[in-house]
Design a protein around this motif. Structure first.
Motif, PDB file in Angstrom:
ATOM      1  N   LEU A 195       0.268   3.834  -3.117  1.00 38.87           N
ATOM      2  CA  LEU A 195      -0.314   5.186  -2.745  1.00 38.87           C
ATOM      3  C   LEU A 195       0.662   6.290  -3.374  1.00 38.87           C
ATOM      4  CD1 LEU A 195      -1.872   5.038   0.803  1.00 38.87           C
ATOM      5  CD2 LEU A 195      -2.984   5.200  -1.205  1.00 38.87           C
ATOM      6  N   VAL A 196       2.091   6.280  -3.177  1.00 49.61           N
ATOM      7  CA  VAL A 196       2.922   7.201  -3.457  1.00 49.61           C
ATOM      8  C   VAL A 196       2.803   6.989  -5.195  1.00 49.61           C
ATOM      9  CG1 VAL A 196       5.363   7.724  -3.706  1.00 49.61           C
ATOM     10  CG2 VAL A 196       4.569   6.941  -1.518  1.00 49.61           C
ATOM     11  N   ILE A 255       0.702  -1.127  -0.168  1.00 51.50           N
ATOM     12  CA  ILE A 255       0.169  -0.092   0.067  1.00 51.50           C
ATOM     13  C   ILE A 255       0.822   1.307  -0.265  1.00 51.50           C
ATOM     14  CG2 ILE A 255      -0.224   0.324   2.542  1.00 51.50           C
ATOM     15  CD1 ILE A 255      -3.121   0.661   1.929  1.00 51.50           C
ATOM     16  N   VAL A 256       2.110   1.267   0.614  1.00 50.81           N
ATOM     17  CA  VAL A 256       2.921   2.401   0.562  1.00 50.81           C
ATOM     18  C   VAL A 256       3.256   2.816  -0.728  1.00 50.81           C
ATOM     19  CG1 VAL A 256       5.088   2.992   1.449  1.00 50.81           C
ATOM     20  CG2 VAL A 256       3.523   1.746   2.937  1.00 50.81           C
TER      21      VAL A 256
END
Lengths: 456, 293
Positions: free
Chosen positions: B147-148, B143-144
């Motif tokens: 999202l970026v 997810i990190v």
């Protein structure tokens, strides 16, 4: 892998060998071709060519530069003439009135020294910017005619962006924007400003030695309070968020194991002779596992609301299905002799299970649980982003605001460190608790090597 | 053996020591158990107090939402096939994200694994470096990265695919490297003696030995990646997760759509799990049919 019958004639053998080679050739060329075809299909299905148009590289640039640097805003309200200095332009990072860093001097004319000869002056009417090698730019905001800009002679360079109501200048030293209402200068610095103390704290800008001295003189509590309640970086909230994430993983994993162990006995062939019942329990495991953490999170969030408990329960429910499956498989593989041995000493059913079965499956159980603890720390981050708890929530919030990239970078670093620590801890516990299970199996001799059977 | 008269006292001593040892073990075990239970209880209470709704009030309502969704879906059951068809492309997208990410991750993971395996590495001195790279790729939750990347590349399947592929490369890199550590080096040496370069040695000497294991792990990863890709859709990366979030935010009146999406996702996961289970069984234990030609 094929074994050939020996009573075949040479011709038949040759035909067979030819067929084998043809098949191998087909595999060797066909498989990569298939993969390539699929990749081309995905390339088109995902519209990768259109991606270049949609991508916003400007965003990427801000993201990268912002993650390791910060900017200080010096802004003047053109109506009232008030000048304020704020780090990242945030209220929390604002200097008290008429004070600022030493490169800003206040007065009738506010002089902002951007170094290397770049100087910006906020005059009563006109904003001036001395740019070495170019000249002085003058911009006068007016009520009726927009911003009147006066440039040195020559063509307008591409780093000056001018329109009727706005002028923006971007140089290596900083950035100046003048609109009708506002004149603003950004100066960039590397590092994470105010990480330890905010400006309103008396400890801001002091050296570690000085802080230590003050701490020794009985100010330790105050220093800790100012750091812990830092409004910009919110160390307290971040620590709680990390704690919540780990808590979700811990409660979820071990709760699931406690729930799954008794059920696994019901699903194991050698402990539950009633086939339909066994079948039913197994289907329950499959169902729970198949519904998936995402759906469980959504459903449970409706009942419990956002928070760590919801996340923990989502992990618990999903993993109890997985654990049930793994544990029941481990139970089916136990050695019956050991149980008989315990039985021969006159043990009752409970003692047979306690001393005959549990010791055999403990290594598998423990190692799987520890594997999952690590993997669930990651899941808890993701689930937290959906249900609203833990570090995942902080991360999504920071990303959604699209400006605090230094905080995003900080959270990412924290998450990576947290997961790696949990990975290390789980590996260490595995090595300690399961004798003989070394972490690095170079040609290991078939010892109990528990692998993540389902979800590493 | 030598002193027979000492035997009796010896046995009682051994017996006493054994009893003491067992007792000590039980005490330690008991303390650990109490500590564990206390931790669980304290953890539960903390989680409960920091949650918006408490467990005591919420657990009776766990089935409210599914019941509502089901009731509405049953009411409009005539529209269900239409919804299923409508959301099928989204499911295909989710599956595509997972498959493409698994493929890319497997390829990257293979290279990473071979470069970080003792005896096989191209640069033996850089083994720790490649191991750390794999560790970091594995530690970053999808997810990190997603999202970026969504911020930079815009929403859509590509950020999700890249994010899952990076994580997959790290996870498979570690597993693959463990597998290839156990590969026999003899074919590699044989190939080296006839002048094969590193890529040839790996492709012809190592991959055939570890191939089935690699494929089996990759299939396992595919199962996991489908779930991950559905979740990433939920945070804005397209596919069935995105549709699910939309259907849910519409709230009551659109629950039939939510039910259709739940059904699609559930059946996709179950089907892929079953198929990959079979395939893996065949890969690791060998095909029973066709073993003798």
């Amino acid at each position: 892998m094929s074994t050939f019958a020996t009573n075949l004639s040479a011709d038949a053998l040759k035909v067979q060998a030819d067929r084998l080679f043809a098949r191998k050739r087909l595999m060797n060329f066909g498989l990569p071709a298939l993969v390539l075809t699929y990749l081309v299909y995905v390339f088109l299905a995902f519209d990768v060519p259109g991606l270049a148009a949609r991508a916003n590289w400007e965003n990427g640039r801000t993201l990268v530069s912002d993650s390791y640097s910060y900017k200080t805003h010096v802004a003047r309200d053109n109506r009232s003439g008030e000048v304020s200095v704020a780090i990242e332009g945030e209220r929390k990072g604002r200097y008290p009135d008429a004070t600022g860093p030493d490169w800003v001097s206040f007065g009738e004319i506010t002089v902002i020294d951007l170094e290397n000869g770049h100087v910006v002056r906020f005059g009563p009417e006109t904003v001036e910017y001395d740019i070495p090698g170019y000249g002085t730019l003058r911009a006068t905001p007016t009520r009726t005619q927009g911003v009147i800009t006066d440039l040195p002679p020559g063509a307008v360079p591409d780093w000056i962006n001018m329109s009727k109501n706005r002028v923006a200048v971007t140089t290596d030293a900083g950035r100046l924007t003048v609109t009708r209402n506002r004149a603003e200068v950004f100066r960039y610095f590397s590092g994470w400003e105010l990480f330890w103390f905010t400006l309103d704290s008396p400890y801001h800008g002091q050296s570690p030695a000085e802080l230590l001295r003050r701490a020794a003189n009985g100010e330790a509590d105050a220093i800790w309070h100012d750091f812990w309640n830092n409004a910009m970086w919110r160390h307290k909230d971040v620590a709680w968020a990390i704690g919540e994430t780990i808590l979700m993983a811990f409660l979820g994993t071990f709760g699931a194991a406690m729930l799954a162990l008794p059920l696994a006995f019901l699903a194991a062939r050698n402990f539950n002779p009633v086939a339909p019942f066994r079948f039913a329990v197994r289907r329950v495991f499959d169902f729970v596992r198949g519904v998936d953490a995402l759906i469980w999170t959504v459903v449970l969030a409706r009942a419990f609301g956002p928070g760590p408990l919801t996340g923990a329960l989502a992990i618990l429910v999903t993993d109890s299905g997985t654990f049930g499956k793994i544990f029941s498989e481990a139970l089916e593989n136990v050695d019956a002799k050991q149980i008989e041995g315990v039985q021969s000493t006159g043990a009752n059913a409970a003692q047979r299970h306690r001393f005959g079965v549990i010791p055999q499956i403990t290594p598998v159980l423990l190692s799987q649980m520890l594997y999952f603890l690590e993997s669930n720390t990651r899941s808890a981050t993701i689930i937290g982003a959906i249900t609203g708890g833990g570090i995942g929530l902080l991360l999504t919030q920071a990303i959604i605001t699209q400006k605090d990239w230094e905080e995003v970078a900080y959270y990412i670093a924290l998450i990576v460190v947290m997961v790696m620590l949990m990975d290390w801890l789980s590996g260490w516990l595995r090595a300690r608790l399961i004798k003989g299970g070394s972490d690095k199996p170079r040609k290991s001799s078939g010892a109990v090597k528990a692998r993540p059977a389902l979800l590493p | 053996m030598t002193d027979l008269t000492g035997g009796v006292t010896d046995i009682t001593r051994v017996h006493d020591e054994y009893i003491a040892l067992t007792r000590r073990k039980r005490v330690y075990g008991g303390i650990l158990l109490i500590l564990f239970v206390a931790l669980m209880a304290a953890g539960f209470r903390t989680a409960d107090s920091r949650n918006a709704g408490s467990f005591a009030e919420g657990w009776t309502h766990v089935f409210d939402y599914p019941a509502e969704v089901l009731a509405e879906a049953l009411e409009k059951s005539a529209q269900l096939p239409g919804h299923l068809l409508h959301f099928l492309p989204a499911l295909v997208e989710t599956l595509n994200i997972a498959a493409a990410a698994t493929l890319a991750g497997t390829l990257a993971g293979t290279v990473l694994a071979l470069l970080s395996t003792r005896g096989l590495a191209y640069w033996p001195r850089l083994i720790p470096l490649f191991r750390r790279i794999a560790d970091i790729c594995r530690a970053v939750p999808e997810i990190v990265i997603a999202l970026v990347l969504i911020f930079v590349l815009g929403g859509g399947p590509v950020p999700a695919m890249i994010a899952i592929a990076i994580h997959t490369a790290g996870a498979l890199g570690k597993l693959f490297s463990e597998v290839s550590e156990n590969a026999s080096l003899k074919p590699v040496e044989g190939l080296e003696s006839v002048g094969a370069n590193w890529a040839q040695r790996m492709y012809l000497g190592v991959i055939p030995q570890v191939g089935p294991n690699f494929v089996s792990y990759a299939l396992l990863r595919f199962e996991i990646n489908i779930r991950a890709s559905a979740i990433l859709g939920f945070v804005g990366a397209g596919g069935i997760g995105y549709e699910l979030r939309n259907a849910m935010s519409w709230g009551q009146g659109r629950y039939d759509e939510a039910a259709a999406i739940f059904l699609l996702l559930f059946s996709a996961i179950v089907v892929v799990d079953q198929v990959s289970d079979r395939l893996r069984e065949r890969l690791t234990h060998g095909a029973k049919a066709g073993a003798t030609a």
